[in-house]
Design an enzyme around this catalytic site. Structure first.
Site, PDB file in Angstrom:
ATOM      1  CB  SER A  27      -0.894  -0.002   1.240  1.00 35.34           C
ATOM      2  OG  SER A  27      -1.614   1.203   1.340  1.00 35.34           O
ATOM      3  CG  MET A  28       1.845   3.537  -3.158  1.00 30.38           C
ATOM      4  SD  MET A  28       3.275   3.482  -4.257  1.00 30.38           S
ATOM      5  CE  MET A  28       3.675   1.738  -4.148  1.00 30.38           C
ATOM      6  CG  HIS A  29      -1.703   7.511   1.270  1.00 29.86           C
ATOM      7  ND1 HIS A  29      -3.083   7.425   1.296  1.00 29.86           N
ATOM      8  CD2 HIS A  29      -1.292   7.121   2.491  1.00 29.86           C
ATOM      9  CE1 HIS A  29      -3.477   7.020   2.480  1.00 29.86           C
ATOM     10  NE2 HIS A  29      -2.416   6.819   3.220  1.00 29.86           N
ATOM     11  N   GLY A  82      -4.549   3.961   1.803  1.00 29.03           N
ATOM     12  CA  GLY A  82      -5.505   3.829   2.888  1.00 29.03           C
ATOM     13  C   GLY A  82      -6.848   4.480   2.617  1.00 29.03           C
ATOM     14  CD  GLN A 109      -3.328   0.551   4.239  1.00 32.46           C
ATOM     15  OE1 GLN A 109      -3.391   1.779   4.309  1.00 32.46           O
ATOM     16  NE2 GLN A 109      -2.180  -0.106   4.263  1.00 32.46           N
ATOM     17  CE1 TYR A 127      -1.969   7.237   9.701  1.00 32.95           C
ATOM     18  CE2 TYR A 127      -0.642   5.325   9.107  1.00 32.95           C
ATOM     19  CZ  TYR A 127      -0.977   6.656   8.921  1.00 32.95           C
ATOM     20  OH  TYR A 127      -0.333   7.394   7.975  1.00 32.95           O
ATOM     21  NE  ARG A 165       5.617   7.952  23.629  1.00 31.91           N
ATOM     22  CZ  ARG A 165       6.785   8.275  24.166  1.00 31.91           C
ATOM     23  NH1 ARG A 165       7.528   7.344  24.741  1.00 31.91           N
ATOM     24  NH2 ARG A 165       7.221   9.520  24.127  1.00 31.91           N
TER      25      ARG A 165
END
Length: 236
Positions: free
Chosen positions: A32-34, A69, A112, A178, A187
């Protein structure tokens, strides 16, 4: 060259059958990549360019591609007008992408599902706790227990709509800080209810997303940390 790749990785270009019955034409996966194409163009938010981008990679021989995404709800969008999969109309628009990819015999594409959580660049950002990210612009609202359950259902709805849109599977983004990662990490997860505290509680969100299948036939979940990889594609 393909000959060099074949000698180093003799099974890379062989088909592989996945659990659930889906078959990939080879073992090459385009992660996946934007691309900046997910939101579409014009009044109708046409996805012709996104379809053309992935169709070209399909013709190049990739076994499985994963889109950038796509949010399961408005709060999960990375930015105010970022792409989401929430309605039948969204599914119809994405048919352009899947039809163009499937014009190449054997090509497959997964969508995704990404919920930005506290990384969202809009005032409707949510998270496990009300703690602003160092790179964020807004302090997220802590999801109520009801809100967590609704979010799980919205992941399932997005997966069902992805199948309706013609995608061969979905990848659930669980890393890179995310929303799912925010629940997993002590955390960022300061909750004291069943969704926080010990790791067994912090991991409840991703586990329930994968288990929540009233409208799902299959989904792919990528959770990190820890990094198990469970894969299953919609079987045609």
């Amino acid at each position: 060259s393909s000959e060099t790749m074949s000698s180093k990785f003799p099974r890379l270009l062989e088909p592989i059958k996945l659990r659930g019955g889906a078959v990939l034409r080879n073992r090459a996966l385009m992660g996946s990549m934007h691309t900046g194409l997910e939101e579409g163009e014009g009044w109708g938010h046409s996805l012709d360019k996104m379809g053309a981008f992935f169709a070209e990679r399909a013709r190049g021989g990739i076994g499985l591609m994963v889109t950038g995404g796509i949010a399961p709800n408005a709060a999960g969008r990375v930015a105010p007008f970022a792409a989401s999969m929430t309605t039948a109309s969204d599914a119809r628009r994405h048919r352009t992408v899947t039809d163009m990819v499937h014009a190449t015999p054997g090509a497959k594409i997964a969508m995704q599902i990404l919920h930005a959580g506290r990384y969202a660049y809009h005032p409707s950002a949510v998270g496990p706790s009300a703690h602003k990210a160092p790179i964020g612009w807004f302090t997220p609202a802590a999801l109520s227990a009801k809100g967590v359950q609704e979010t799980i259902a919205e992941f399932a709805r997005a997966a069902a709509l992805a199948q309706e849109a013609g995608y061969d599977g979905v990848e659930v983004m669980g890393s890179e800080g995310y929303l799912i990662n925010q629940f997993l990490a002590a955390r960022t997860n300061k909750r004291t209810d069943e969704w926080g505290g010990p790791f067994s509680n912090r991991m409840r969100l991703p586990v329930e997303i994968v288990r929540h299948r009233p409208h799902l036939t299959a989904m792919q979940a990528h959770l990190s940390p820890p990094p198990p990889f469970a894969s299953q594609l919609f079987s045609k």
